[in-house]
Design a protein around this motif. Sequence first.
Motif, short mmCIF file in Angstrom:
data_model
loop_
_atom_site.label_atom_id
_atom_site.label_comp_id
_atom_site.label_asym_id
_atom_site.label_seq_id
_atom_site.Cartn_x
_atom_site.Cartn_y
_atom_site.Cartn_z
N ALA A 29 0.83 -1.21 0.00
CA ALA A 29 0.00 0.00 0.00
C ALA A 29 0.87 1.26 0.00
O ALA A 29 0.55 2.24 -0.69
CB ALA A 29 -0.93 0.00 1.21
N LEU A 30 1.96 1.24 0.74
CA LEU A 30 2.86 2.39 0.76
C LEU A 30 3.52 2.60 -0.61
O LEU A 30 3.64 3.73 -1.07
CB LEU A 30 3.94 2.21 1.84
CG LEU A 30 3.47 2.36 3.27
CD1 LEU A 30 4.57 1.93 4.23
CD2 LEU A 30 3.05 3.79 3.55
N ARG A 31 3.94 1.50 -1.23
CA ARG A 31 4.55 1.62 -2.57
C ARG A 31 3.55 2.19 -3.57
O ARG A 31 3.90 3.05 -4.38
CB ARG A 31 5.04 0.26 -3.03
CG ARG A 31 6.32 -0.18 -2.37
CD ARG A 31 6.85 -1.49 -2.97
NE ARG A 31 8.04 -1.92 -2.27
CZ ARG A 31 8.09 -2.96 -1.45
NH1 ARG A 31 7.02 -3.72 -1.25
NH2 ARG A 31 9.22 -3.28 -0.84
N GLU A 32 2.30 1.70 -3.52
CA GLU A 32 1.27 2.20 -4.43
C GLU A 32 0.97 3.68 -4.18
O GLU A 32 0.60 4.40 -5.10
CB GLU A 32 -0.01 1.38 -4.28
CG GLU A 32 0.10 -0.01 -4.85
CD GLU A 32 -1.15 -0.84 -4.61
OE1 GLU A 32 -2.19 -0.27 -4.22
OE2 GLU A 32 -1.08 -2.06 -4.80
N ALA A 33 1.13 4.13 -2.93
CA ALA A 33 0.90 5.54 -2.61
C ALA A 33 2.09 6.42 -2.98
O ALA A 33 2.04 7.63 -2.80
CB ALA A 33 0.60 5.69 -1.11
N GLY A 34 3.16 5.80 -3.47
CA GLY A 34 4.32 6.56 -3.91
C GLY A 34 5.36 6.81 -2.85
O GLY A 34 6.29 7.59 -3.06
N CYS A 35 5.24 6.17 -1.69
CA CYS A 35 6.23 6.33 -0.63
C CYS A 35 7.52 5.60 -1.02
O CYS A 35 7.47 4.49 -1.53
CB CYS A 35 5.72 5.78 0.70
SG CYS A 35 4.33 6.70 1.35
N LEU A 36 8.61 6.25 -0.76
CA LEU A 36 9.90 5.65 -1.06
C LEU A 36 10.57 5.21 0.24
O LEU A 36 10.56 5.94 1.23
CB LEU A 36 10.80 6.65 -1.77
CG LEU A 36 10.27 7.19 -3.10
CD1 LEU A 36 11.21 8.27 -3.64
CD2 LEU A 36 10.12 6.07 -4.11
N PHE A 37 11.13 4.02 0.24
CA PHE A 37 11.89 3.54 1.38
C PHE A 37 12.93 2.57 0.86
O PHE A 37 12.77 1.94 -0.18
CB PHE A 37 11.01 2.90 2.45
CG PHE A 37 9.93 2.01 1.91
CD1 PHE A 37 10.19 0.68 1.62
CD2 PHE A 37 8.67 2.50 1.69
CE1 PHE A 37 9.20 -0.14 1.13
CE2 PHE A 37 7.67 1.69 1.20
CZ PHE A 37 7.93 0.36 0.91
#
Length: 85
Positions: A29-37
């Motif tokens: 979900a974070l990746r789909e929201a564009g969050c980078l880690f």
Amino acid sequence: MEDQLGALGLVLNCVTLWNTFYVDKALSALREAGCLFAEEDVARLSPFGRRHINVIGTYTFALPDLGPAGMRELRNPDEPEWDDD
């Protein structure tokens, strides 16, 4: 005593599987929201968290209604009832 240790191992394996499944869902979900880690940070995540497991209360084994996706929704950390300890 060995039966208790076997049961404890089974519970630990179930908790680890549950946590791994939902950590993966949260990361997706974070990746789909564009969050980078960094993947190095992801590699350090542990599935052994257990604060959300009830070890002294009453248990129910009725299956909850998880909706059409078959999974519970992820919590929104911005909601006021979010517990961050």
